[in-house]
Scaffold this active site. Structure first.
Site, short mmCIF file in Angstrom:
data_model
loop_
_atom_site.label_atom_id
_atom_site.label_comp_id
_atom_site.label_asym_id
_atom_site.label_seq_id
_atom_site.Cartn_x
_atom_site.Cartn_y
_atom_site.Cartn_z
N PRO A 1 0.82 -1.21 0.00
CA PRO A 1 0.00 0.00 0.00
C PRO A 1 0.86 1.26 0.00
O PRO A 1 1.89 1.31 0.66
CB PRO A 1 -0.77 -0.12 1.31
CG PRO A 1 0.13 -0.90 2.21
CD PRO A 1 0.90 -1.84 1.32
N CYS B 1 1.01 29.04 -14.80
CA CYS B 1 0.57 29.55 -16.10
C CYS B 1 -0.04 28.47 -16.97
O CYS B 1 0.53 28.10 -18.01
CB CYS B 1 1.75 30.22 -16.80
SG CYS B 1 2.15 31.75 -15.98
N GLU B 2 -1.14 27.94 -16.53
CA GLU B 2 -1.91 26.93 -17.26
C GLU B 2 -3.36 27.11 -16.86
O GLU B 2 -3.67 27.18 -15.66
CB GLU B 2 -1.53 25.50 -16.79
CG GLU B 2 -0.12 25.08 -17.05
CD GLU B 2 0.12 24.52 -18.43
OE1 GLU B 2 -0.86 24.20 -19.15
OE2 GLU B 2 1.30 24.43 -18.81
#
Ligand code: LLP
Length: 438
Positions: free
Chosen positions: A291, A360-361
Site C-alpha cells: 500500500p 501559467c496553465e
C-alpha cells in the site's frame, strides 16, 4: 476518513490537528505548506499490519514509497515494522541514506537502468521485482560481475481491467508493466530466471492499478497468480514461496467516496491466498502487499494562502492560492477531485468558489465548485487527503519552490523538509550565476 485523526475546529473556528492550529503553522513556516500527522500514519501502518497478520500470519506489508518519501517518514515506516517498495535509484538512495533496513526494501520498475540494478545489488536490497527480459540480461551480467545473488519475484501482467482512471491501470493487455501470461511471455521469463545462477525465484507479483475500491479484481489477480505458479511448478518444479498482489487500494478524497474496510479486505485476500494454495496443492506462500496511498494519503493536508479573487458574473468566482499544479498535479493529470476548507476561521455562511493555482496553465485548478466560508485575500485554504502523490509528483514548473513539510506528532509540530530556496533552484547551473541570492 478525509482528514487526519484529531482534526477539529477550536473555539475560535480555526482548524487544528493534534491541538495545533494550521493557521499558526502557516504563519511560522509559510505557505504552501504540507502538514502530516504522525499518529495517522502510524495508525494506518498498524491497521495494515494487524489486519493482514491476523488474517494471514507471516504477511508482509511494504509501503510504496512513490506515494511520498522523506527520511522522517522512513523512520516511522521502519519503526512500524513495514517494508519499503522503491522504484528508482533516487528512492533507494533515500532509503539507504536514511538508514532504512535494506533487507526490507524491494526494487520495482519497468525500465531499471544498469546503474539502478548495480546499486540495488551492491546495497543488498531484499528483493528485485523483475519486469522484463532486458532486465534479466542485465541481472545475469551484474550478478556474475559482482559475485552476488538476489531474491526475485517476477512481475506478471494478469490482464485485469479495473475501475480507475486509464492512467492508473497497470494490468490491461496494453500496458508497459510486467509480462503477460498469454502468449507465454511470463513462462519464458521464468525459464530465463532459472538459468541465471545469481537469481533465486521466490514467486510472483502483480499490481493491477491504483485508487481501486473493489476487492474482486484483487481476488482475481491472486487466483491468476496461483494458476500461473502451479503451471510453473508442474513445468519446472519451482514452488512459489511468495505471492504479491501489489497495492492500489483506494482512499476517500471526497466524503462521497467509499471507505474500504481493511479487515474485510485483508480477510478476503487471505482467503483467496489459502484457496489458491489448496486448489493447486501448494504450501501457502508468504503474502506481500504494497500500500502507498492508504498509508499516507489521509495523514497529509495541503495549506495555501488566498491571494487574488476574481468574480466572473454568472460564471464563477476564482479564488487563487499560492500553490497549485507544481505541488499537486493530480487534478490536472487525472481530473482528481478534492474537498477544501478555510482553515483560519469558520462561519455558517458559504459561497461556491473555484480554487485556482498560481501557475501559467488554465488547467491549474485545484478544486472546482466547492462551498467554502467566503474566502478573502489572506485566508488559508486547507485541502485534505493530500498526503499521497502530491509532493511526490511536485515539480519546479514556473520555477516554483517546492513546499516545506511539517510533521505534527504528540501535540507538537516540527519541520521535516524545509522549503526550497532560490539557491536550490540555481544549484545545478553550470553557467555563470552572477549574484548570490538567499
Ligand atoms: N506497488 C506497485 C508496483 C505500484 O506501481 C504502486 C503504485 C503501488 C504498489 C502503490 O499503489 P497505491 O497503494 O499507492 O495506490 N500517481 C497516481 C498513482 C500512481 C501509482 C503508481 N503505482 C495517483 O496520484 O493517483
Amino acid at each position: 476518513m478525509l482528514w487526519p485523526l484529531t482534526t477539529v475546529r477550536d473555539a475560535t473556528g480555526r482548524l487544528t490537528i493534534g491541538g495545533i492550529a494550521l493557521a499558526d503553522l502557516a504563519d511560522e513556516f509559510g505557505t504552501p505548506l504540507y502538514v502530516y500527522h504522525d499518529e495517522t500514519i502510524r495508525n494506518q501502518c498498524a491497521l495494515y499490519r494487524e489486519a493482514f497478520q491476523t488474517a494471514y500470519p507471516g504477511a508482509r506489508v511494504a509501503y510504496a514509497g512513490k506515494a511520498y518519501l522523506s527520511s522522517e517518514l522512513l523512520a516511522i515506516i521502519a519503526d512500524e515494522g513495514l517494508g519499503l517498495d522503491v522504484v528508482s535509484a533516487g528512492e533507494l538512495m533515500m532509503a539507504y541514506r536514511s538508514g532504512f533496513p535494506l533487507e526490507r526494501v524491494v526494487l520495482h520498475g519497468n525500465n531499471k537502468t544498469p546503474e539502478e540494478l548495480r546499486l540495488a545489488l551492491e546495497l543488498g536490497v531484499g528483493e528485485i521485482i523483475v519486469d522484463n527480459f532486458y532486465e534479466l540480461d542485465l541481472l545475469d551480467e551484474l550478478t556474475r560481475e559482482l559475485g552476488r545473488s538476489v531474491d526475485v519475484l517476477l512481475r506478471v501482467n494478469p490482464n485485469i481491467d479495473v475501475h480507475t482512471h486509464d492512467y492508473r491501470k497497470t494490468a490491461i493487455v496494453d500496458s508497459k508493466f510486467g509480462l503477460l501470461i498469454e502468449p507465454g511471455f511470463a513462462r519464458q521469463a521464468v525459464e530465463r530466471i532459472l538459468e541465471i545462477p545469481g537469481l533465486r525465484l521466490r514467486g510472483y507479483h502483480a499490481h493491477i492499478g491504483s485508487q481501486i475500491f473493489e476487492i474482486e479484481p484483487f481476488l482475481t489477480s491472486i487466483s491468476t497468480l496461483f494458476a500461473f505458479a502451479a503451471d510453473m511448478y508442474e513445468r519446472y518444479d519451482v514452488k512459489p514461496a511468495q505471492i504479491s498482489p501489489g497495492g492500489g487500494f483506494g482512499i476517500q478524497y471526497q466524503k462521497s467516496d467509499p471507505e474500504v474496510e481493511l479487515g474485510t479486505f485483508a480477510a478476503q485476500v487471505s482467503d483467496a491466498m489459502r484457496k489458491g494454495a489448496e486448489e493447486y496443492d501448494l504450501a501457502p506462500p508468504q503474502l506481500t502487499i504494497e500500500p502507498g496511498r492508504t498509508i499516507v494519503g489521509q495523514a497529509g493536508v495541503a495549506l495555501y494562502r488566498v491571494g487574488a479573487i476574481k468574480d466572473i458574473p454568472g460564471v464563477r468566482r476564482y479564488v487563487s492560492v499560492d500553490g497549485g499544479m507544481a505541488d499537486n498535479i493530480r487534478p490536472a493529470l487525472y481530473g482528481a477531485k478534492y474537498e477544501a476548507e478555510i482553515a483560519n476561521r469558520d462561519s455558517v455562511e458559504r459561497a461556491t468558489v473555484t480554487i485556482a493555482g498560481k501557475f501559467c496553465e488554465s488547467g491549474d485548478v485545484l478544486v472546482r465548485d466547492v462551498a467554502l466560508v467566503p474566502p478573502e485575500p489572506g485566508d488559508l485554504v486547507a485541502i485534505p487527503a493530500a498526503g499521497a502523490y502530491c509532493l511526490a509528483m511536485a515539480s519546479n514548473y514556473n520555477l516554483a519552490l517546492k513546499p516545506a513539510v511539517v510533521m505534527i506528532s504528540g501535540g507538537s509540530a516540527r519541520l521535516i523538509q524545509r522549503r526550497e530556496t532560490y539557491d536550490d533552484l540555481l544549484a545545478r547551473e553550470v553557467g555563470t550565476v552572477a549574484r548570490s541570492t538567499n
